[in-house]
Design an enzyme around this catalytic site. Structure first.
Site, short mmCIF file in Angstrom:
data_model
loop_
_atom_site.label_atom_id
_atom_site.label_comp_id
_atom_site.label_asym_id
_atom_site.label_seq_id
_atom_site.Cartn_x
_atom_site.Cartn_y
_atom_site.Cartn_z
N HIS A 103 0.84 -1.19 0.00
CA HIS A 103 0.00 0.00 0.00
C HIS A 103 0.88 1.24 0.00
CE1 HIS A 103 -3.19 2.81 1.11
NE2 HIS A 103 -4.01 1.88 0.64
N ASP A 161 -8.05 -5.19 -0.27
CA ASP A 161 -8.55 -6.09 -1.32
C ASP A 161 -8.18 -7.55 -1.09
OD1 ASP A 161 -9.69 -4.04 -2.94
OD2 ASP A 161 -7.65 -3.40 -3.40
#
Ligand code: COA
Length: 382
Positions: free
Chosen positions: A267, A318
């Site tokens: 991320h 996700d």
């Protein structure tokens, strides 16, 4: 007195750049914390519905019972879409269209059926935020049924967004557990600062273009596999791995050796586990036990710990949401548009915030090409 212009700064991917102030959410990438308007994501996922969260993002406070009833009434009333939209999905949208592309086009078409599409009064923009949030689930469920040769199911005009969406999708009301999981997933995906799609929406909004244009642009950004499209890629990876006979450990080693990315991992902001992934993992664990199907959880956990040990990277939102949706029986290519159903609230809340005190978003690019060339007549160019 002359003022010195600030020294130009450049950051590829705008990494580390703070472009604006927001009151919508705070992310602590080191601690792995996410807060919407002062409330932790853990608190909201457990104790607030998607509709309460939407109200919080749009209006700044959690609703009273009366305010929530009114929002639910507005959302339910706005769920049906004009028959032309359904005709478009039925007759002019190829059945094998990418659902994100189909929804991007359908959202754009919606503006033609909204008398307030170009009205920029704050109250009109709020009403559009509600309408967009109400109609996207209807459009997505209709598209999915039409592509399977089935008739769309009209919205129920009752129940939550989560329950109504699953009913329109499957033709039967979800059980309480499935509804609660979908509702919490919608809460978790609603808002996340200046991610690529929200930034896109704010850039478009900053030109004083309309809300529809901004969310259509945001849909385009969300579709990419480095952003919302990752949840689809995670499930494709898990399914391929399950069929290949390769172990999760071998898979990670192979990907890392080839310098390929593993979807759902890493991320830009979180340098530790994404707090949304923690909650989604708990949901996946409960669902796996309930369904007696633990392989997706086990494979995911092995991939996650192996990448963490090897590269120091952890899971993002996700990673576990993919298996949660899979166990709920949802088609893989609907995962990203479901993300969009939720993020519609964040996008539109950011647009409302942008327009409270608008400033055109317009960074610079440093020119690194050639200089001092002159135009030669076309016949003399080699
Ligand atoms: N799998 C394997 N390695 C990864 C990785 C992943 N998913 N994500 C990052 N890395 C590695 C890079 O290869 C790079 O390694 P190196 O320094 O040895 O070259 C390092 O981590 C930094 O990666 P970088 O791509 O520069 O970081 P970023 O801030 O641009 O990346 C993402 C953020 C989200 C784009 C990136 O982590 C990614 O592509 N993840 C997969 C897609 C995804 O899940 N997206 C959803 C985000 S919510």
């Amino acid at each position: 007195m002359s003022q010195t212009a600030p020294a130009p700064t450049k950051s590829r991917g705008l990494e580390g750049v703070t472009a604006l102030d927001t009151q919508l959410s705070a992310i602590d990438g080191q601690k792995g914390e996410l807060v919407y308007r002062g409330y932790s994501i853990e608190d909201l996922a457990k104790n607030a519905s998607f509709e309460e969260t939407a109200y919080l993002l749009w209006k700044g406070e959690l609703p009273t019972q009366g305010q929530l009833d009114e929002l639910n009434r507005q959302l339910r009333e706005a769920r049906p879409v004009h028959p032309d939209l359904l005709d478009h999905l039925r007759h002019h949208t190829p059945k094998d269209s990418n659902p994100m592309a189909a929804m991007r086009t359908a959202l754009s078409m919606l503006s033609a059926y909204d008398d307030e599409a170009d009205t920029m009064e704050p109250e009109a923009n709020y009403r559009k935020a509600v309408r967009l949030t109400a109609k996207l689930p209807t459009l997505l469920a209709a598209f999915d049924r039409i592509r399977k040769g089935k008739e769309p199911i009209p919205p129920t005009q009752e129940g939550s967004t989560a329950s109504d969406f699953l009913t329109m999708l499957n033709g039967e009301a979800p059980g309480p557990a499935a509804e609660a999981i979908m509702d919490a997933a919608l809460v978790l995906h609603a808002e996340h600062g200046l991610n690529a799609s929200t930034f896109t929406a704010r850039v478009i909004g900053s030109t004083l273009s309309d809300m529809y244009s901004a969310v259509v642009g945001a849909m385009g950004a969300l579709k990419g596999p480095l952003h919302g499209g990752a949840n689809i890629e995670v499930m494709k990876t898990l399914i391929a791995l399950d069929e290949s006979g390769e172990t999760a450990q071998e898979f990670v080693d192979r990907k890392i050796a080839a310098k390929e990315k593993i979807m759902g991992i890493g991320h830009r902001v979180y340098k530790t586990l994404d707090p949304r992934a923690t909650i989604l993992r708990e949901m996946l664990s409960d669902l796996s036990e309930e369904k007696g199907e633990t392989k997706w959880l086990e494979m995911s956990d092995t991939i996650r710990t192996t990448v963490k040990d090897t590269k120091g990277l952890d899971a993002n939102v996700d990673f576990y949401s993919a298996s949660v949706y899979y166990l709920l029986g949802i088609e893989t290519d609907l995962y990203t548009p479901i993300f969009a159903i939720s993020r519609m609230t964040g996008w539109t809340a950011h647009l409302l915030e942008q327009w409270e005190d608008n400033r055109l978003i317009r960074p610079r690019a440093e020119y690194v090409g050639p200089r001092d060339k002159t135009v030669q007549p076309v016949g003399e160019r080699s």
